[in-house]
Design an enzyme around this catalytic site. Structure first.
Site, mmCIF file in Angstrom:
data_model
loop_
_atom_site.group_PDB
_atom_site.id
_atom_site.type_symbol
_atom_site.label_atom_id
_atom_site.label_comp_id
_atom_site.label_asym_id
_atom_site.label_seq_id
_atom_site.Cartn_x
_atom_site.Cartn_y
_atom_site.Cartn_z
ATOM 1 N N GLY A 62 0.820 -1.196 0.000
ATOM 2 C CA GLY A 62 0.000 0.000 0.000
ATOM 3 C C GLY A 62 0.857 1.250 0.000
ATOM 4 N N LEU A 65 -1.294 7.327 2.476
ATOM 5 C CA LEU A 65 -0.562 8.119 3.468
ATOM 6 C C LEU A 65 0.211 7.239 4.447
ATOM 7 C CD1 LEU A 65 -2.970 11.064 4.342
ATOM 8 C CD2 LEU A 65 -0.885 11.103 2.970
ATOM 9 N N SER A 306 -16.873 17.377 1.389
ATOM 10 C CA SER A 306 -16.097 17.472 2.623
ATOM 11 C C SER A 306 -16.930 17.908 3.825
ATOM 12 C CB SER A 306 -14.949 18.467 2.427
ATOM 13 O OG SER A 306 -14.327 18.753 3.658
ATOM 14 N N ARG A 352 -20.073 12.593 12.932
ATOM 15 C CA ARG A 352 -20.657 12.047 11.715
ATOM 16 C C ARG A 352 -21.768 11.047 11.974
ATOM 17 N NH1 ARG A 352 -15.019 11.259 8.257
ATOM 18 N NH2 ARG A 352 -14.735 13.493 7.832
ATOM 19 N N ARG A 457 -15.176 7.528 13.878
ATOM 20 C CA ARG A 457 -14.014 8.385 13.658
ATOM 21 C C ARG A 457 -14.455 9.830 13.516
ATOM 22 N NH1 ARG A 457 -11.723 10.763 9.464
ATOM 23 N NH2 ARG A 457 -12.812 9.591 7.829
ATOM 24 N N LEU A 463 -6.419 11.178 8.179
ATOM 25 C CA LEU A 463 -5.111 11.607 7.692
ATOM 26 C C LEU A 463 -4.127 11.684 8.848
ATOM 27 C CD1 LEU A 463 -6.180 14.426 5.175
ATOM 28 C CD2 LEU A 463 -6.121 11.946 4.871
#
Length: 659
Positions: A62, A65, A306, A352, A457, A463
């Site tokens: 992978g 990031l 976003s 969320r 989360r 990130l």
């Protein structure tokens, strides 16, 4: 007959869906004050001297990031790194799609933020289902990430005076999110990619693009290599190292429609799970509240808008059921700004999971907008009037442009329409504090592990975790394992390697030999519908049991009727997808079993039977304050549940309230 533990006398849990195994514990995290645990672990970890590092090799699967930062940093330290990705370039990893920002406890705004507050917000935001040790470390490391990325030239947004700018995200009352307009993931990935390419040019990293990991090679109980398929030529080969790092992302595409790139899959981690790595909390999936609604059955994925848009956009629906007037024709007093009404302390910036369920509820009441009533408005009229259009364009211009291109509607003139969609997965392979799985020598970073987010989360934390794991955590912990090396040399003639490769070849041959009459995508779409209906935003005992039966039946049909045209001797994307969907079938059943056994609501896991009188999630800390780590026991066999008890010394569980 059931015993007092709810088990059948033969040891199987009710209906034979799983068995209970021995508890599991994270033995690597130090005790003592939480604020010094990471420092003490780094000091106690064994070191590898520079000369020995050059003798050791690490495979990194992978290049997002987590993978790119891990590969670059391990190579910088002196290890010989071989990196793999299935994309045509490392910079095509899905991290590039992240938009809104990255959290860090810098407190540049002097608004009351701190490492401890970020730690507190993250534990609370995860509904008290994450480890305190891991979360505090993440908060500590966050301040270093920004310095690292600025030094790499990442173009974070800046204020008029030149200082780094921040904005707010859901679940917080401070402004700690650093951003680069609506393309933060892209800019951060380019920084990590440049660091990786520097090591490739120096000869310290060997990059293998367009290769997919299809099996983990375990020798004498240790992860020692992988089996990969060249996606261009079809060649199946083996590769070996002293340790293997999986940075292969999450499994949201089990739902078919998600915000994930179409290539995102679970195969790398699922292959490791089948070899003995425990899979933790698979039912914890995140539904993002700010996505463009589905426009029809033709769609193959959904588009994320976003969460940063909720800084200035106001979410509302008509107060009246069935009000289909254009939004500009609905007077202010006939609008329900329901998040501001229900959660006045946080308003449009609730976490969320809460925002998603609230949107579902108003749509279920018949007050949704757009086709099928599956949408709510995200309105920028007030922000444009208050700040002026140029200021809004400066902050969100590329996001507004993307929305207009997809929908044909101008969000400067009319409100956006949004609806929840599958986005991120908090579950993943179980790892200890060192990020090592239950297979020694196998390390798992980023979204591929379960470690830091609990049941939900917070926005802008993905990130943060990916770069924390790759740049700062793994490079400090992998040495403790490698200090016992170098290990016995392994090559393609080793029986474990021969067996693993044969398994991959047999699997490919089996898929090609079915020659059925249904496409891979038709099976995947049907599986996704089952998962969204019964294991999506709301789950019930009855629905989950039904889903398990439907998944099993559909999986059997898949292995009898799937059509994979072509052969395995070259580029064959239908074959790639078939292998991934086959793994999704097995994962989907485990997700439903996990959701069924957890008879509580927490974060992204909402059981209709466990809610407060006003419809909020109701946890059961006495029975379910643990990580559920599942052991694979064979195809069609019930998995074994291992529980890791969670203890809270600093952030004591309470009813999570954002009102």
């Amino acid at each position: 007959m059931l015993n007092t533990n709810g088990l059948n006398t033969n040891g199987l849990n009710m209906n034979g869906l799983y068995t209970n195994g021995e508890p599991i514990a994270d033995t690597k995290a130090p005790g003592g004050p939480v604020e010094t645990r990471w420092e003490r672990r780094r000091f106690s970890a064994k070191l590898v001297n520079p000369a020995n590092k050059r003798k050791m090799s690490v495979i990194v699967v992978g290049t997002g990031l987590a993978g790119a930062s891990a590969g670059a940093t391990l190579a910088e330290l002196g290890y010989r790194v071989r990196s793999y990705c299935y994309q045509d370039s490392p910079r095509r990893a899905h991290s590039i799609a992240a938009q809104g920002g990255i959290n860090a406890a810098k407190n540049y705004r002097n608004d009351g933020d701190s490492v401890y507050r970020l730690f507190y917000d993250t534990v609370k935001g995860g509904d008290f289902r994450a480890r305190e040790s891991n979360v505090h470390r993440l908060a500590e490391v966050s301040v270093n990430i920004i310095d690292q990325c600025v030094a790499q030239g990442v173009p974070f947004a800046r204020e008029y005076g030149g200082l780094l700018d921040t904005r707010s995200f859901g679940g917080t009352q401070v402004s700690r999110t650093f951003y680069a307009r609506g393309q933060t993931g892209q800019q951060l990935l380019l920084g990590a990619y440049q660091a990786l390419e520097r090591q490739i040019a120096a000869g310290n990293v060997v990059m293998n693009a367009r290769h997919e990991m299809l099996e983990l090679i375990v020798v004498d109980g240790r992860a020692r290599g992988i089996v990969v398929r060249d996606l261009i030529t079809g060649e199946i080969t083996t590769d070996f190292a002293d340790a293997v790092v999986l940075a292969s992302g999450g499994y949201g595409n089990v739902f078919f429609l998600s915000t994930n790139a179409k290539g995102c899959n679970v195969t790398a981690t699922w292959r490791a799970h089948r070899k003995g790595a425990l899979f933790a909390n698979p039912c914890y999936t995140q539904i993002h509240p700010t996505c463009i609604p589905q426009s029809g059955d033709h769609q193959s994925k959904l588009t994320l808008m976003s969460e940063s848009l909720r800084n200035d956009g106001r979410v509302w629906v008509p107060k009246k059921v069935g009000d289909h007037r254009a939004p500009v024709d609905i007077p202010e007093d006939e609008r329900d700004y329901y998040l501001e009404r229900i959660y006045p302390a946080f308003g449009n910036l609730v976490p969320r999971d809460i925002a998603s369920r609230a949107a579902k509820n108003v749509c279920d009441e018949g007050r949704g907008v757009g086709p099928g009533g599956l949408g709510v408005y995200l309105d920028f009229a007030d922000a444009i009037a208050r700040l002026g259009r140029p200021a809004v364009e400066a902050k969100y211009g590329n996001l507004f442009e993307m929305y207009q291109r997809i929908t044909g509607e101008d969000p400067y003139q009319v409100p956006m329409r949004i609806y929840p969609a599958v986005h991120y997965t908090m579950g993943g392979l179980w790892v200890d504090y060192d990020l090592q799985a239950t297979i020694p020598g196998l390390f798992v970073v980023g979204e591929a592990n379960f470690s830091d987010h609990g049941a939900n989360r917070l926005g802008a934390s993905a990130l943060m975790q990916g770069l924390a794991d790759g740049y700062f955590v793994l490079p400090n912990t992998i040495g403790d394992y490698l200090a016992a090396g170098p290990f016995e040399k392994v090559d393609e003639a080793h029986p474990a390697a021969v067996e693993a490769r044969a398994h991959v070849e047999d699997r490919v041959a089996r898929l090609l030999a079915i020659k059925g009459d249904r496409t891979v995508d038709s099976f995947h779409r049907e599986l996704g519908r089952i998962m969204w209906e019964y294991c999506g935003m709301e789950r019930t005992d009855e629905g989950l049991r039904k889903a398990i039966e439907m998944i099993r039946a559909l999986r059997d049909e898949f292995w009898q009727r799937v059509k994979v045209p072509g052969d395995g001797e070259g580029l064959n994307q239908a074959l790639e997808r078939a292998g991934r969907v086959a793994d999704f079938f097995e994962l989907a059943e485990l997700m439903c079993v996990d959701a069924l056994h957890r008879e509580e609501s927490c974060g992204g896991h909402f059981r209709a039977e466990s809610q407060t009188p006003d419809g909020e999630a109701e946890r059961d800390d006495e029975r379910f304050s643990y990580v559920a780590a599942w052991e694979y026991t064979g195809a069609g066999e019930p998995p074994v549940l291992h529980k890791e008890d969670l203890t809270f010394e600093y952030v004591h569980p309470t009813q999570r309230s954002y009102k």
